[in-house]
Design a protein around this motif. Structure first.
Motif, short mmCIF file in Angstrom:
data_model
loop_
_atom_site.label_atom_id
_atom_site.label_comp_id
_atom_site.label_asym_id
_atom_site.label_seq_id
_atom_site.Cartn_x
_atom_site.Cartn_y
_atom_site.Cartn_z
N GLU A 10 -36.40 11.98 -7.61
CA GLU A 10 -36.80 10.87 -8.48
C GLU A 10 -36.24 11.08 -9.88
N CYS A 11 -36.46 10.10 -10.75
CA CYS A 11 -35.90 10.11 -12.10
C CYS A 11 -36.11 11.43 -12.82
N LEU A 12 -35.02 11.95 -13.37
CA LEU A 12 -35.08 13.22 -14.11
C LEU A 12 -35.03 12.97 -15.61
N GLY A 13 -35.18 11.71 -15.99
CA GLY A 13 -35.31 11.39 -17.41
C GLY A 13 -34.01 11.37 -18.17
N ALA A 14 -32.89 11.21 -17.48
CA ALA A 14 -31.60 11.10 -18.17
C ALA A 14 -30.96 9.78 -17.79
N CYS A 15 -31.78 8.73 -17.72
CA CYS A 15 -31.33 7.42 -17.19
C CYS A 15 -30.18 6.83 -17.99
N GLY A 16 -30.09 7.17 -19.27
CA GLY A 16 -29.01 6.62 -20.11
C GLY A 16 -27.66 7.22 -19.76
N VAL A 25 -29.98 15.34 -6.79
CA VAL A 25 -29.28 14.11 -7.16
C VAL A 25 -30.30 13.00 -7.37
N CYS A 26 -30.27 12.41 -8.55
CA CYS A 26 -31.22 11.33 -8.85
C CYS A 26 -30.72 10.03 -8.22
N THR A 27 -31.62 9.37 -7.48
CA THR A 27 -31.27 8.05 -6.92
C THR A 27 -32.30 7.01 -7.36
N CYS A 28 -32.96 7.29 -8.49
CA CYS A 28 -33.92 6.34 -9.02
C CYS A 28 -33.15 5.15 -9.64
N LEU A 29 -33.87 4.19 -10.19
CA LEU A 29 -33.26 2.89 -10.50
C LEU A 29 -31.94 2.96 -11.27
N SER A 30 -31.94 3.57 -12.47
CA SER A 30 -30.70 3.56 -13.27
C SER A 30 -29.57 4.26 -12.53
N CYS A 31 -29.89 5.41 -11.95
CA CYS A 31 -28.85 6.16 -11.24
C CYS A 31 -28.38 5.39 -10.01
N GLN A 32 -29.33 4.76 -9.33
CA GLN A 32 -28.98 3.98 -8.13
C GLN A 32 -28.03 2.85 -8.51
N PRO A 56 -24.87 7.93 -13.30
CA PRO A 56 -25.70 8.74 -12.40
C PRO A 56 -25.61 10.22 -12.78
N MET A 57 -26.65 10.95 -12.41
CA MET A 57 -26.69 12.35 -12.82
C MET A 57 -27.30 13.21 -11.73
N LEU A 58 -27.12 14.52 -11.89
CA LEU A 58 -27.80 15.48 -11.02
C LEU A 58 -28.16 16.70 -11.85
#
Ligand code: FES
Length: 183
Positions: free
Chosen positions: A124-130, A83-90, A133-135
């Motif tokens: 960390e960011c998985l590069g799908a920030c657009g 589970v991404c919790t980097c900036l956009s996802c957060q 949230p994603m996993l």
């Protein structure tokens, strides 16, 4: 752990992979991947098996395996949910998604359920920030624009052995440009 070995078919595949690269060392990533697909992880014993099959130093294989987080150095659940919790996802509720998964599965991030079915990780960011949230499911399919309901459906499907479909996503800017071009 029981005695590890590659089948003759797997050894043939390893030889084929070695032939594709100028040196046996260069095939390490591919052979580690083959081993992980077979055992579900590449603990030290599996890394040693890879080194023997490639006839390269164990230290080299250990170094490569340790460098990449995609190689599991310990046993994981059948499905690993990163589970991404980097900036956009957060900002879009990544922690709500993570905590919902933890509640539903009764584990904390970094743990595996008792039945060995799920491991949940915070990454960390998985590069799908657009599409936050994603996993990501086990180094594979991304599940985007998550909601708690979408997570529940995902868990139910995985329990029944159904992997999510690959979703092709264009970048929002590209979508706008394509739309403008077709008008
Ligand atoms: S911030 Fe989550 S994919 Fe980039």
């Amino acid at each position: 752990m029981a005695e590890l070995s590659f089948t003759q078919e797997e050894l043939d595949e390893i030889e084929r992979l070695k032939d594709k690269f100028p040196t046996a060392k260069a095939a390490t990533l591919r052979v580690l991947w083959l081993a992980q697909n077979k055992y579900g992880h590449v603990k030290d014993e599996v890394q040693n098996l890879v080194a023997e099959a490639l006839d390269v130093p164990k230290a080299h294989v250990h170094g490569v395996a340790r460098f990449y987080t995609q190689y599991y150095k310990e046993e994981k659940g059948k499905f690993v949910l990163d589970v991404c919790t980097c900036l956009s996802c957060q900002l879009c509720g990544g922690y709500d998604i993570l905590h919902h998964l933890e509640d539903e599965l009764g584990i904390q991030a970094g743990e595996t359920t008792d039945d060995g079915m799920f491991t949940v990780n915070e990454v960390e960011c998985l590069g799908a920030c657009g599409y936050a949230p994603m996993l990501q499911v086990t180094n594979g399919v991304y599940v985007n624009n998550l909601t708690k309901e979408k997570v529940d459906t995902l868990l139910e499907n995985l329990k029944n052995g159904n992997m999510p479909e690959f979703e092709s996503k264009a970048m929002p800017e590209l979508e706008k440009r394509n739309q403008a071009a077709s008008e």
